[in-house]
Design a protein around this motif. Structure first.
Motif, mmCIF file in Angstrom:
data_model
loop_
_atom_site.group_PDB
_atom_site.id
_atom_site.type_symbol
_atom_site.label_atom_id
_atom_site.label_comp_id
_atom_site.label_asym_id
_atom_site.label_seq_id
_atom_site.Cartn_x
_atom_site.Cartn_y
_atom_site.Cartn_z
ATOM 1 N N SER A 7 -31.274 83.401 67.980
ATOM 2 C CA SER A 7 -31.067 83.258 66.773
ATOM 3 C C SER A 7 -31.623 81.846 66.400
ATOM 4 O O SER A 7 -31.760 80.950 67.028
ATOM 5 N N THR A 8 -32.096 81.760 65.088
ATOM 6 C CA THR A 8 -32.440 80.557 64.566
ATOM 7 C C THR A 8 -31.633 79.483 64.563
ATOM 8 O O THR A 8 -32.034 78.240 64.948
ATOM 9 N N SER A 9 -30.427 79.701 64.444
ATOM 10 C CA SER A 9 -29.267 78.609 64.535
ATOM 11 C C SER A 9 -29.164 78.142 66.054
ATOM 12 O O SER A 9 -28.924 76.855 66.089
ATOM 13 N N ILE A 11 -31.634 77.880 68.101
ATOM 14 C CA ILE A 11 -32.910 77.044 68.252
ATOM 15 C C ILE A 11 -32.842 75.744 67.609
ATOM 16 O O ILE A 11 -33.134 74.706 68.090
ATOM 17 N N LEU A 12 -32.224 75.896 66.506
ATOM 18 C CA LEU A 12 -32.179 74.698 65.630
ATOM 19 C C LEU A 12 -31.211 73.530 66.324
ATOM 20 O O LEU A 12 -31.300 72.252 66.445
ATOM 21 N N LYS A 13 -30.052 74.246 67.042
ATOM 22 C CA LYS A 13 -29.215 73.178 67.764
ATOM 23 C C LYS A 13 -29.887 72.828 69.014
ATOM 24 O O LYS A 13 -29.494 71.647 69.214
ATOM 25 N N LEU A 14 -30.663 73.566 69.720
ATOM 26 C CA LEU A 14 -31.396 73.004 70.797
ATOM 27 C C LEU A 14 -32.397 72.015 70.247
ATOM 28 O O LEU A 14 -32.329 70.978 70.915
ATOM 29 N N ILE A 15 -32.914 71.996 69.283
ATOM 30 C CA ILE A 15 -33.859 71.117 68.602
ATOM 31 C C ILE A 15 -32.997 69.833 68.588
ATOM 32 O O ILE A 15 -33.428 68.721 68.750
ATOM 33 N N ALA A 16 -31.953 69.843 67.682
ATOM 34 C CA ALA A 16 -31.266 68.797 67.514
ATOM 35 C C ALA A 16 -30.500 67.861 68.527
ATOM 36 O O ALA A 16 -30.815 66.669 68.666
ATOM 37 N N LEU A 17 -30.272 68.902 69.838
ATOM 38 C CA LEU A 17 -29.895 68.113 71.223
ATOM 39 C C LEU A 17 -31.064 67.463 71.636
ATOM 40 O O LEU A 17 -30.953 66.213 72.253
ATOM 41 N N GLY A 18 -32.309 68.122 71.482
ATOM 42 C CA GLY A 18 -33.582 67.414 72.188
ATOM 43 C C GLY A 18 -33.832 66.041 71.549
ATOM 44 O O GLY A 18 -34.047 65.201 72.099
ATOM 45 N N ILE A 19 -33.833 65.993 70.187
ATOM 46 C CA ILE A 19 -33.847 65.082 69.184
ATOM 47 C C ILE A 19 -32.833 63.900 69.526
ATOM 48 O O ILE A 19 -33.086 62.575 70.044
#
Length: 62
Positions: A7-9, A11-19
């Motif tokens: 899901s898009t959400s 992926i966005l959570k994963l990106i936020a964790l990476g940042i």
């Protein structure tokens, strides 16, 4: 056949964790090393390698 969609959400959570992890690492650097990281991000952004480099830089400087 199984459905391996993400899901898009998610992926966005994963990106936020990476940042967040990047910011934690960035904050542990010396001011000189922080400047080098910013210059590297700017360079990669100008070459189109990291398309959202400006946004990442803004997040790191917060």
């Amino acid at each position: 056949m199984t459905n391996n969609s993400v899901s898009t959400s998610s992926i966005l959570k994963l990106i936020a964790l990476g940042i967040a992890a990047l910011a934690k690492w960035y904050n542990s650097l010396s001011p000189e090393d922080k400047a080098k990281v910013i210059e590297l991000l700017k360079s990669l952004g100008s070459k189109g390698i990291i398309t959202n480099a400006t946004g990442i830089i803004q997040q790191l400087k917060k």
